[in-house]
Design a protein around this motif. Structure first.
Motif, mmCIF file in Angstrom:
data_model
loop_
_atom_site.group_PDB
_atom_site.id
_atom_site.type_symbol
_atom_site.label_atom_id
_atom_site.label_comp_id
_atom_site.label_asym_id
_atom_site.label_seq_id
_atom_site.Cartn_x
_atom_site.Cartn_y
_atom_site.Cartn_z
ATOM 1 N N SER A 57 0.835 -1.200 0.000
ATOM 2 C CA SER A 57 0.000 0.000 0.000
ATOM 3 C C SER A 57 0.865 1.244 0.000
ATOM 4 O O SER A 57 2.048 1.205 0.374
ATOM 5 C CB SER A 57 -0.911 0.016 1.232
ATOM 6 O OG SER A 57 -0.141 0.164 2.417
ATOM 7 N N ARG A 58 0.252 2.352 -0.415
ATOM 8 C CA ARG A 58 0.995 3.610 -0.447
ATOM 9 C C ARG A 58 1.462 4.004 0.953
ATOM 10 O O ARG A 58 2.581 4.514 1.116
ATOM 11 C CB ARG A 58 0.101 4.716 -1.026
ATOM 12 C CG ARG A 58 0.794 6.066 -1.125
ATOM 13 C CD ARG A 58 -0.060 7.050 -1.892
ATOM 14 N NE ARG A 58 0.581 8.353 -1.981
ATOM 15 C CZ ARG A 58 0.116 9.359 -2.716
ATOM 16 N NH1 ARG A 58 -0.988 9.197 -3.437
ATOM 17 N NH2 ARG A 58 0.754 10.518 -2.757
ATOM 18 N N GLY A 190 -1.093 3.589 -6.503
ATOM 19 C CA GLY A 190 -2.225 2.713 -6.244
ATOM 20 C C GLY A 190 -2.673 1.870 -7.415
ATOM 21 O O GLY A 190 -3.868 1.567 -7.541
ATOM 22 N N HIS A 192 -3.518 -1.341 -9.358
ATOM 23 C CA HIS A 192 -3.896 -2.700 -8.976
ATOM 24 C C HIS A 192 -3.930 -3.580 -10.220
ATOM 25 O O HIS A 192 -4.666 -3.301 -11.171
ATOM 26 C CB HIS A 192 -5.268 -2.702 -8.300
ATOM 27 C CG HIS A 192 -5.297 -1.959 -6.996
ATOM 28 N ND1 HIS A 192 -4.754 -2.474 -5.833
ATOM 29 C CD2 HIS A 192 -5.789 -0.729 -6.684
ATOM 30 C CE1 HIS A 192 -4.911 -1.600 -4.852
ATOM 31 N NE2 HIS A 192 -5.542 -0.536 -5.337
#
Length: 315
Positions: A57-58, A190, A192
């Motif tokens: 995750s960021r 982000g 995906h």
């Protein structure tokens, strides 16, 4: 704690030993290892790095920024120290000095850090191990390739900053360099990936640990071992000076307990095979690097266990 150490270290050094025995006995060709190098450097390690980093995750990635910067500092300082020592004291060529510097400055995180951290500290800690590989792959690894290419093009007459920069840009085209860099960018924004893409990367990357261990053992088996003063200092630098420097810097900058532990243990890992792999393509395999690598593994099983005991007990 002894059980944890055995679970973490025995599989790693057994893998290295199998590769070494296979190379020495002729089960695997330890001279013409190009195909194995391509498998590890172009496929398994890039896929393993990409799949690990892209799923971060960021927020977790931002928490890793101090860790990445500190790892970059430790690797760069040891690389520069090794290069200057090789050039001035050992009178090595630019190519040989860069190979020795990378062997000293870039621990074998690819083969050891990922399984070691997953076993000892849980799957969540593998992002730190992956980050250490990414940092080394993006910084001192392409610099080494650039120095090797520039020195070869100059035919030993000297290199210029312009030639090094030009070669550095070309080195960025290697998958082991751009894959983690691209994954870092994707994770930060982000991105995906579809499940089938993630599963493909995980499947290909799952071979990274075993193939890296075997490759390291095979590469080492082809090198002649000669223990002298330069090999002694190279080994001491890899196994003692680098983790001490890492521990000192992390404490100086008041990093968290986990960061102090992780960075110090990564720095205590024996020397990496990237230097000899890169150097092999340019006929640069200095004995101080190959023998230092062998010696660091001969003593590394004990020194790494001791560092893990110290860091786990006191930090």
């Amino acid at each position: 704690m002894i059980t944890v150490l055995l679970d973490a270290l025995v599989p790693i050094f057994v893998g290295l030993l199998l590769g070494y025995i296979a190379g020495r006995r002729g089960v695997m060709d330890n001279v013409n290892v190009r195909n194995l190098i391509v498998l590890v450097m172009n496929f398994t390690i890039p896929c393993a790095l990409f799949s690990t980093i892209i799923r971060t995750s960021r927020e977790d990635l931002e928490q890793q920024i101090p860790t990445a910067l500190m790892i970059a500092l430790v690797f760069t300082v040891l690389y520069a120290t090794g290069y200057i020592w090789a050039r001035r004291s050992l009178k090595m060529s630019i190519s040989d000095a860069s190979v020795l510097a990378l062997t000293i400055g870039f621990p074998n995180s690819a083969a050891i850090a990922l399984p070691l951290f997953a076993t000892s500290f849980g799957p969540a800690s593998t992002i730190t191990a992956a980050m250490s590989i990414a940092v080394g792959s993006i910084t001192i690894s392409p610099l080494t390739v650039a120095l090797l290419e520039a020195d070869k093009q100059s035919h030993g007459t000297g290199i210029s900053i312009r030639n090094v920069l030009h070669s550095f840009v070309r080195a960025l085209a290697r998958p082991v360099v751009w894959a983690p860099a691209l994954a870092l960018i994707g994770a930060y924004f982000g991105v995906h990936l579809p499940s089938y893409a993630n599963d493909t990367l995980i499947t290909l990357g799952s071979a990274a640990t075993a193939s890296s261990l075997i490759l390291t053992g095979v590469v080492v088996s082809a090198q002649r071992f000669r223990f002298d003063q330069s090999v002694f200092w190279a080994t001491i630098t890899i196994l003692l000076f680098q983790p001490i420097f890492a521990l000192s810097m992390t404490l100086l900058f008041h990093m968290s307990r986990d960061h102090v532990r992780d960075i110090t243990i990564i720095s205590a890992i024996p020397g990496g095979f990237f230097g000899l792999v890169f150097g092999k393509s340019f006929d640069a395999t200095p004995e101080a690097a190959s023998s230092g690598l062998i010696a660091s593994y001969g003593a590394g099983w004990l020194s790494l266990a001791l560092w893990m005991l110290v860091m786990t007990k006191y930090f």
